[in-house]
Design a protein around this motif. Structure first.
Motif, PDB file in Angstrom:
ATOM      1  N   ALA A 151       0.798  -1.235   0.000  1.00 40.08           N
ATOM      2  CA  ALA A 151       0.000   0.000   0.000  1.00 40.08           C
ATOM      3  C   ALA A 151       0.828   1.282   0.000  1.00 40.08           C
ATOM      4  N   LEU A 152       2.001   1.253   0.617  1.00 40.65           N
ATOM      5  CA  LEU A 152       2.739   2.504   0.810  1.00 40.65           C
ATOM      6  C   LEU A 152       4.146   2.508   0.244  1.00 40.65           C
ATOM      7  N   ARG A 153       4.831   1.376   0.278  1.00 39.51           N
ATOM      8  CA  ARG A 153       6.252   1.355  -0.050  1.00 39.51           C
ATOM      9  C   ARG A 153       6.578   0.185  -0.978  1.00 39.51           C
ATOM     10  N   GLU A 154       6.394   0.358  -2.270  1.00 44.27           N
ATOM     11  CA  GLU A 154       6.759  -0.706  -3.197  1.00 44.27           C
ATOM     12  C   GLU A 154       8.268  -0.937  -3.232  1.00 44.27           C
ATOM     13  N   ASP A 155       9.032   0.065  -2.800  1.00 43.20           N
ATOM     14  CA  ASP A 155      10.491  -0.050  -2.831  1.00 43.20           C
ATOM     15  C   ASP A 155      11.059  -0.736  -1.591  1.00 43.20           C
ATOM     16  N   LEU A 156      10.234  -1.025  -0.594  1.00 45.07           N
ATOM     17  CA  LEU A 156      10.705  -1.645   0.642  1.00 45.07           C
ATOM     18  C   LEU A 156      10.988  -3.122   0.400  1.00 45.07           C
ATOM     19  N   ARG A 157      12.228  -3.528   0.589  1.00 44.29           N
ATOM     20  CA  ARG A 157      12.600  -4.924   0.394  1.00 44.29           C
ATOM     21  C   ARG A 157      12.226  -5.759   1.614  1.00 44.29           C
ATOM     22  N   LEU A 158      11.938  -7.055   1.354  1.00 41.63           N
ATOM     23  CA  LEU A 158      11.560  -7.980   2.416  1.00 41.63           C
ATOM     24  C   LEU A 158      12.350  -9.272   2.261  1.00 41.63           C
ATOM     25  N   LEU A 159      12.984  -9.695   3.327  1.00 39.97           N
ATOM     26  CA  LEU A 159      13.717 -10.954   3.331  1.00 39.97           C
ATOM     27  C   LEU A 159      13.318 -11.746   4.573  1.00 39.97           C
ATOM     28  N   VAL A 160      12.854 -12.968   4.377  1.00 39.84           N
ATOM     29  CA  VAL A 160      12.488 -13.858   5.472  1.00 39.84           C
ATOM     30  C   VAL A 160      13.493 -15.005   5.485  1.00 39.84           C
TER      31      VAL A 160
END
Length: 310
Positions: A151-160
């Protein structure tokens, strides 16, 4: 910043693929067994990622002991004190500065951060470490971060990152690629020595530890602080006896983890199972018990229950 002092770790083999997934697809699920180096190597490598810019990396650890230990080890590799490039935040202790680019936090801290800053401005990526331990805070944090990304940050990376979790359904649910790292395997001799029917279990455990104490470190897993103290009172060994648990002061925890390999006994709760490296362990004694929260529907609240584990 001092040139990092790296040494070879199993996770190094998949770092190029992992960096490519984060750059091109915005995230990944990393499956790497214990000892692969994911907790301390991956965040340092991502410092040089072009997409990071000036943003910080937020690394989530399930326990305060692990958060402090991981931050301390990464700072040591950079030749810096904790709180400069690498810092940490826990409920009772914070060491960060304006220069901090990697923040290691416990899972509850992330929830509070999101309540004050829903967009996580100033952060380039969120890394969930040891996700296989699973908790309400970790699941909530992951759901909120995924919502922020959509919704807000398409540039935010996520690593699990996980050691033992079946990552297939998780990767599918997050629409992220999976990266797998192989670990190192060492031969292990396993023996089972249960106490007798009328025997005090902690007396029996003490005798087992005394029989196995030798030149290396004996690591003993116990369900809680009370059992640690009971066993310490019963032990009679000609070597140092140290304790490691979440209620221990940060400096005392660091002293146990930083101690050189050698003869000693470390009595620990399961905080020592993941993200924490204790030098020189040659013998592990597992009491086969753990203390976990269990929801009581009659009282409408959770309580700690001691139960058997494998």
């Amino acid at each position: 910043m001092t040139e990092p002092r790296y040494f070879a770790l199993p996770v190094d083999a998949v770092l190029p693929e992992l960096c490519r997934c984060l750059a091109e697809q915005g995230g990944a699920v990393l499956e790497a067994p214990p000892g692969a180096g994911k907790s301390t190597r991956v965040p340092l490598v991502l410092l040089d990622a072009p997409w990071r810019g000036d943003g910080r990396l937020l690394v989530l650890e399930p326990r305060r002991v692990a958060a402090r230990a991981v931050a301390g080890f990464m700072a040591h590799q950079l030749g810096e004190p904790v709180g400069r490039t690498v810092g940490y935040r826990t409920r009772l202790d914070t060491r960060v500065s304006a220069a901090t680019r990697i923040e290691v936090v416990t899972e509850g801290v992330l929830t509070r951060m999101l309540s004050h800053d829903p967009a996580l401005e100033g952060y380039a990526a969120v890394l969930f470490d040891e996700f296989h331990e699973r908790s309400l805070q970790a699941d909530l944090g992951l759901a909120l971060v995924q919502e922020v990304r959509q919704a807000l940050r398409e540039d935010l990376r996520l690593l699990v990152m996980s050691a033992t979790l079946d990552v297939g359904p998780l990767a599918e649910g997050l629409s992220l690629p999976t990266v797998r790292s192989e670990g190192r395997v060492f031969p292990v001799d396993v023996s089972h020595a249960p106490p007798g029917r009328d025997q005090d279990p902690w007396d029996h455990c003490a005798r087992q530890v005394e029989a196995l104490a030798g030149e290396g470190t004996v690591l003993v897993f116990l369900p809680g602080v009370g059992e640690i103290e009971r066993l310490r009172e019963r032990l009679s060994v000609a070597m140092p006896v140290q304790v490691l648990h979440g209620r221990l002061a940060g400096d005392a925890q660091a002293a146990v983890l930083a101690a050189p390999a050698g003869p000693r006994v470390v009595l620990a709760t399961n905080v020592a199972e993941t993200s924490v490296t204790i030098e020189g362990v040659t013998v592990v004694v597992d009491a086969g018990l753990e203390r976990r929260p269990s929801y009581d529907p009659r009282r409408h609240r959770s309580r700690l229950v001691t139960r058997r584990i494998s």
